[in-house]
Design a protein around this motif. Sequence first.
Motif, PDB file in Angstrom:
ATOM      1  N   GLY A  78       0.740  -1.255  -0.102  1.00 38.37           N
ATOM      2  CA  GLY A  78       0.180   0.128   0.017  1.00 38.37           C
ATOM      3  C   GLY A  78       0.851   1.118   0.096  1.00 38.37           C
ATOM      4  N   ALA A  79       0.241   2.426  -0.058  1.00 40.90           N
ATOM      5  CA  ALA A  79       0.918   3.694  -0.018  1.00 40.90           C
ATOM      6  C   ALA A  79       0.681   4.448   1.303  1.00 40.90           C
ATOM      7  CB  ALA A  79       0.343   4.349  -1.240  1.00 40.90           C
ATOM      8  N   PRO A  80       1.859   5.289   1.648  1.00 33.99           N
ATOM      9  CA  PRO A  80       1.401   5.919   3.076  1.00 33.99           C
ATOM     10  C   PRO A  80       0.366   6.749   2.720  1.00 33.99           C
ATOM     11  CG  PRO A  80       3.740   6.120   2.395  1.00 33.99           C
ATOM     12  CD  PRO A  80       3.050   5.375   1.301  1.00 33.99           C
ATOM     13  N   SER A  81      -0.235   7.261   1.862  1.00 32.42           N
ATOM     14  CA  SER A  81      -1.366   8.187   1.622  1.00 32.42           C
ATOM     15  C   SER A  81      -2.435   7.299   1.963  1.00 32.42           C
ATOM     16  CB  SER A  81      -1.381   8.847   0.263  1.00 32.42           C
ATOM     17  OG  SER A  81      -1.429   7.700  -0.625  1.00 32.42           O
ATOM     18  N   ASP A  82      -2.736   6.129   1.969  1.00 36.94           N
ATOM     19  CA  ASP A  82      -3.575   5.357   2.269  1.00 36.94           C
ATOM     20  C   ASP A  82      -3.733   5.118   3.896  1.00 36.94           C
ATOM     21  OD1 ASP A  82      -4.581   5.186  -0.367  1.00 36.94           O
ATOM     22  OD2 ASP A  82      -3.376   3.103  -0.684  1.00 36.94           O
ATOM     23  N   LEU A  83      -2.817   5.437   4.575  1.00 36.42           N
ATOM     24  CA  LEU A  83      -2.752   5.314   5.934  1.00 36.42           C
ATOM     25  C   LEU A  83      -3.681   6.065   6.620  1.00 36.42           C
ATOM     26  CD1 LEU A  83       0.989   4.975   6.671  1.00 36.42           C
ATOM     27  CD2 LEU A  83      -0.456   3.362   6.774  1.00 36.42           C
ATOM     28  N   ARG A  84      -4.376   5.370   7.654  1.00 35.78           N
ATOM     29  CA  ARG A  84      -5.424   6.146   8.711  1.00 35.78           C
ATOM     30  C   ARG A  84      -4.783   6.327   9.853  1.00 35.78           C
ATOM     31  NH1 ARG A  84     -10.947   3.028   8.090  1.00 35.78           N
ATOM     32  NH2 ARG A  84      -9.416   1.357   8.435  1.00 35.78           N
ATOM     33  N   LEU A  85      -4.720   7.639  10.541  1.00 34.38           N
ATOM     34  CA  LEU A  85      -3.964   7.890  11.913  1.00 34.38           C
ATOM     35  C   LEU A  85      -5.103   8.297  12.824  1.00 34.38           C
ATOM     36  CD1 LEU A  85      -1.374   8.453  13.135  1.00 34.38           C
ATOM     37  CD2 LEU A  85      -1.636  10.963  12.389  1.00 34.38           C
ATOM     38  N   THR A  86      -4.886   7.643  13.984  1.00 35.54           N
ATOM     39  CA  THR A  86      -5.729   7.922  15.058  1.00 35.54           C
ATOM     40  C   THR A  86      -4.651   8.369  16.298  1.00 35.54           C
ATOM     41  OG1 THR A  86      -7.196   6.315  14.459  1.00 35.54           O
ATOM     42  CG2 THR A  86      -7.148   7.095  16.727  1.00 35.54           C
ATOM     43  N   VAL A  87      -4.736   9.381  17.148  1.00 37.12           N
ATOM     44  CA  VAL A  87      -4.023   9.875  17.919  1.00 37.12           C
ATOM     45  C   VAL A  87      -4.729  10.363  19.223  1.00 37.12           C
ATOM     46  CG1 VAL A  87      -2.105  11.654  18.850  1.00 37.12           C
ATOM     47  CG2 VAL A  87      -2.325  10.966  16.370  1.00 37.12           C
ATOM     48  N   GLY A  88      -4.340   9.767  20.405  1.00 29.22           N
ATOM     49  CA  GLY A  88      -5.483   9.882  21.628  1.00 29.22           C
ATOM     50  C   GLY A  88      -6.759   9.400  21.466  1.00 29.22           C
ATOM     51  N   GLY A  89      -6.995   8.366  20.475  1.00 28.63           N
ATOM     52  CA  GLY A  89      -8.278   8.159  20.583  1.00 28.63           C
ATOM     53  C   GLY A  89      -9.124   8.669  19.422  1.00 28.63           C
ATOM     54  N   LYS A  90      -8.417   9.790  18.678  1.00 24.46           N
ATOM     55  CA  LYS A  90      -9.165  10.687  17.665  1.00 24.46           C
ATOM     56  C   LYS A  90      -8.649  10.459  16.464  1.00 24.46           C
ATOM     57  CE  LYS A  90     -10.449  14.382  21.216  1.00 24.46           C
ATOM     58  NZ  LYS A  90     -10.214  15.666  21.607  1.00 24.46           N
ATOM     59  N   SER A  91      -9.421  10.423  15.478  1.00 21.49           N
ATOM     60  CA  SER A  91      -8.978  10.209  14.056  1.00 21.49           C
ATOM     61  C   SER A  91      -8.216  11.556  13.690  1.00 21.49           C
ATOM     62  CB  SER A  91     -10.013  10.076  13.062  1.00 21.49           C
ATOM     63  OG  SER A  91      -9.786   9.841  11.928  1.00 21.49           O
ATOM     64  N   VAL A  92      -7.186  11.647  13.108  1.00 18.02           N
ATOM     65  CA  VAL A  92      -6.585  12.746  12.761  1.00 18.02           C
ATOM     66  C   VAL A  92      -5.945  12.741  11.303  1.00 18.02           C
ATOM     67  CG1 VAL A  92      -4.002  14.242  13.088  1.00 18.02           C
ATOM     68  CG2 VAL A  92      -5.579  13.113  14.988  1.00 18.02           C
ATOM     69  N   THR A  93      -6.190  13.690  10.558  1.00 20.68           N
ATOM     70  CA  THR A  93      -5.654  13.800   8.988  1.00 20.68           C
ATOM     71  C   THR A  93      -4.167  14.505   9.226  1.00 20.68           C
ATOM     72  OG1 THR A  93      -7.811  14.336   8.624  1.00 20.68           O
ATOM     73  CG2 THR A  93      -6.066  14.924   6.653  1.00 20.68           C
ATOM     74  N   LEU A 296      -1.284   5.935  19.906  1.00 18.05           N
ATOM     75  CA  LEU A 296      -1.225   6.223  18.453  1.00 18.05           C
ATOM     76  C   LEU A 296      -1.481   5.039  17.646  1.00 18.05           C
ATOM     77  CD1 LEU A 296       1.245   8.893  16.795  1.00 18.05           C
ATOM     78  CD2 LEU A 296       0.880   6.534  15.802  1.00 18.05           C
ATOM     79  N   THR A 297      -2.479   4.998  16.608  1.00 20.02           N
ATOM     80  CA  THR A 297      -2.719   4.054  15.847  1.00 20.02           C
ATOM     81  C   THR A 297      -2.673   4.198  14.379  1.00 20.02           C
ATOM     82  OG1 THR A 297      -3.954   3.045  17.509  1.00 20.02           O
ATOM     83  CG2 THR A 297      -4.497   2.197  15.234  1.00 20.02           C
ATOM     84  N   LEU A 298      -1.737   3.321  13.497  1.00 19.94           N
ATOM     85  CA  LEU A 298      -1.991   3.620  12.159  1.00 19.94           C
ATOM     86  C   LEU A 298      -2.479   2.153  11.687  1.00 19.94           C
ATOM     87  CD1 LEU A 298       1.509   4.858  10.997  1.00 19.94           C
ATOM     88  CD2 LEU A 298      -0.587   5.972  10.719  1.00 19.94           C
ATOM     89  N   THR A 299      -3.604   2.546  10.463  1.00 21.69           N
ATOM     90  CA  THR A 299      -4.488   1.431  10.136  1.00 21.69           C
ATOM     91  C   THR A 299      -4.264   1.420   8.435  1.00 21.69           C
ATOM     92  OG1 THR A 299      -5.844   1.835  11.729  1.00 21.69           O
ATOM     93  CG2 THR A 299      -6.697   0.444   9.871  1.00 21.69           C
ATOM     94  N   LEU A 300      -3.859   0.467   7.936  1.00 20.82           N
ATOM     95  CA  LEU A 300      -3.674   0.160   6.469  1.00 20.82           C
ATOM     96  C   LEU A 300      -4.693  -0.999   6.173  1.00 20.82           C
ATOM     97  CD1 LEU A 300      -2.821   1.292   3.865  1.00 20.82           C
ATOM     98  CD2 LEU A 300      -0.663  -0.168   4.080  1.00 20.82           C
ATOM     99  N   GLY A 301      -5.715  -0.867   5.529  1.00 19.09           N
ATOM    100  CA  GLY A 301      -6.642  -2.348   5.275  1.00 19.09           C
ATOM    101  C   GLY A 301      -6.919  -2.871   6.510  1.00 19.09           C
ATOM    102  N   LYS A 302      -6.504  -4.182   6.573  1.00 13.18           N
ATOM    103  CA  LYS A 302      -6.787  -4.984   7.964  1.00 13.18           C
ATOM    104  C   LYS A 302      -5.582  -4.840   8.889  1.00 13.18           C
ATOM    105  CE  LYS A 302     -10.128  -8.324   5.771  1.00 13.18           C
ATOM    106  NZ  LYS A 302     -10.387  -9.664   5.361  1.00 13.18           N
ATOM    107  N   SER A 303      -4.668  -4.318   8.581  1.00 10.52           N
ATOM    108  CA  SER A 303      -3.176  -4.191   9.167  1.00 10.52           C
ATOM    109  C   SER A 303      -3.547  -3.056  10.390  1.00 10.52           C
ATOM    110  CB  SER A 303      -2.167  -4.201   8.326  1.00 10.52           C
ATOM    111  OG  SER A 303      -0.908  -4.025   9.208  1.00 10.52           O
ATOM    112  N   LYS A 304      -2.927  -3.243  11.344  1.00  8.04           N
ATOM    113  CA  LYS A 304      -3.006  -2.031  12.459  1.00  8.04           C
ATOM    114  C   LYS A 304      -1.903  -2.226  13.292  1.00  8.04           C
ATOM    115  CE  LYS A 304      -6.794  -1.321  14.513  1.00  8.04           C
ATOM    116  NZ  LYS A 304      -8.097  -1.622  15.595  1.00  8.04           N
ATOM    117  N   ALA A 305      -1.209  -0.860  13.475  1.00  7.27           N
ATOM    118  CA  ALA A 305      -0.001  -0.650  14.203  1.00  7.27           C
ATOM    119  C   ALA A 305      -0.235   0.050  15.568  1.00  7.27           C
ATOM    120  CB  ALA A 305       1.078  -0.342  13.421  1.00  7.27           C
ATOM    121  N   GLU A 306      -0.214  -0.196  16.584  1.00  8.61           N
ATOM    122  CA  GLU A 306      -0.384   0.582  17.788  1.00  8.61           C
ATOM    123  C   GLU A 306       0.820   0.763  18.534  1.00  8.61           C
ATOM    124  OE1 GLU A 306      -5.078  -1.040  18.689  1.00  8.61           O
ATOM    125  OE2 GLU A 306      -3.487  -1.941  19.711  1.00  8.61           O
TER     126      GLU A 306
END
Length: 663
Positions: A78-93, A296-306
């Motif tokens: 995947g591409a880094p632009s597809d990553l979804r970022l969550t910081v402190g429980g809030k979705s962040v762009t 802090l959480t990064l999500t890409l598809g079904k993969s998640k890094a916390e």
Amino acid sequence: MTRTTPRRGSRSHSPVRRARSRAFLLALAAVGFLIGLFPFSPASAQDAKDTNTGPTVAINRVDATGGKVRVGGWVTGGAPSDLRLTVGGKSVTPESASLNSAAGRSSDVMVVLDNATALGNATVQLSKKALEPLMPGAGSVNNLGVISVGHAPTVEQGLTDSADAVRRSLIGVIPDGTSQTWAGVRRAAEMLEDGGPNSDGAVVLIAASPMGTSDGGVAAATSALQRAGVEFHVIGLEAGADLGELSQVVADTGGTFRVVANDEEIAGAVTDLSTLISGRFTVTTSDASTGKLTPLTLTLGKSKAEVAFVPGALRTGATALAPAVATGGGISGLFASPIFKWLAVLLIAGAAVTLFWTVVSLALPDETNLVERLEVYEDPYGEKVDRFEMPDESHATVPIIRKAVELTGDIANKRGLTERLEFKLEQANVPLRAAEGMFFAGASSLVLLLVVTFLTRNILTGILFAALAIAVPKVMLDMRVKRRKKAFVAQLPDMLTLLAGTLRAGYSISQGFESVSKEIPDPMGRELRRVVSEARLGRSLEEALESVAERMESDDFAWAVMAIRIQREVGGNLAELLLTVAETMTQRERLRRDVLTLTAEGRISAIIIGFLPPALAAVMYVMNPTYIKTLFSPGLGYMLIGLAMLAMGIGFAWMKKTVTIEV
């Protein structure tokens, strides 16, 4: 008209009881199936190859200094632009998200190539050939350097963008000496330390072998890696160095840890690592922290890094970035532990079996209650009652356990296992029924099998502990029987002397046994009191005494009983006869001890020679683990161990037979 009552031994064969037994077995099978759905040996996230073919993301570094949060890691599929970022429980762009290579950062890699003699030439050559995906110009690496660590750390090639120069430097790398791994890692980190702000440095260790004692130590290498701010990637062989120590360094400094089964898998591991390096990314966002420790959480598809970071600090590695665990004290920490989760599975399984059995017990009528109440009014005369079927005090007081004990006893009776165990328990004077003993031993074995397997992730270790749970009670029972029989034989001459004294005082033989049974301690006293009780119930004195000889397996006591029987048939002075028998037994015991004294040297020699090989192996393992580990390897090593154990067993048995003299 005579009315017969079903015996206890036959009630277990009724249709209702058989239905309950089948239901209980089905419940156990169902629970076992559910437990089997849980993996016994889950692969580690670091040492197992990722079988996920979809996109993956991992976080290796969080820099929260300077008012920004810069998250670094690797992304594949995947591409880094597809990553979804969550910081402190809030979705962040994210403010920016791109591959490091697209941002103009240079990928600099120092390979620490293990060429120790212990690896062999084939492994070294395959390791050299496996470096092709990391060569400059191949796509993932801009500059590559090589350090060999056999005998001493040697810089074969400094950082260069020439793949041909790296290949030429590898020609002369051959197996040599003992690995100086940590010294080589420290040297590689120092060479990458001055790479500049636009350099992404990484140290790659390939085919780690057992390390030498003068390589500088793990602490110095870890400090050098952290000071240089570079990643540490390990590709090690299963039979190589201390993999636990290497894994801990990777967790402390950041990187990946991969274990391969053989040297042919090194090339594939390096290819995967090259793909990982090409997927380095950086995601930048404003500081959206909500406290001191921020998830802090990064999500890409079904993969998640916390992970978790601290605002204003730089953290690298899995240890420093471990996600926060909400704890409310020691109890919450216990609930969060993997061990507690497995124990919870066992408790749930036990609760399911208990609930199922309770429902079955309520649904099916138990006709045995009425039979047991009516037995009080039954006429026992004329019916042969087996002593194993007589009501007694049971150690199993819980209804479900009592029913399980009954089921165990029924199965054991059908296979003829109960009689021998009952005899052993009676010899040892253990107040336990055979069915109870077998049930508790089997239950302990099953619990140990499950718990040890879950804790060690090794089914063979679980089987070993389960076997010990069965073998240890048997060994202890045999030891108790042997000790009790030995004490019985030692008391025999004194008992005969006391019995002769009572006869001289005018007592009858029955009165004499009753008087002696009150004076002499156990086990002789208990056996004689049993003889007196059986004689009062109508059994002949000679038969009661012979049953003692059979139960205690004592030839000396059998000869004394034979002398009493003959004297009562032909007449004579029984007191003098008993004194003569006691004197004979005393002389035999004196001769037996003389023989033990004379054979003591041989017995001690046999013990020392028998235990010397395993003791020497243990000492060598402590002093030089690398040397002795070669023996504990599949194939020739296991075959040699098996032959050695067979030869040791034959020799030990031979020596024991030589020094064993029957008196």
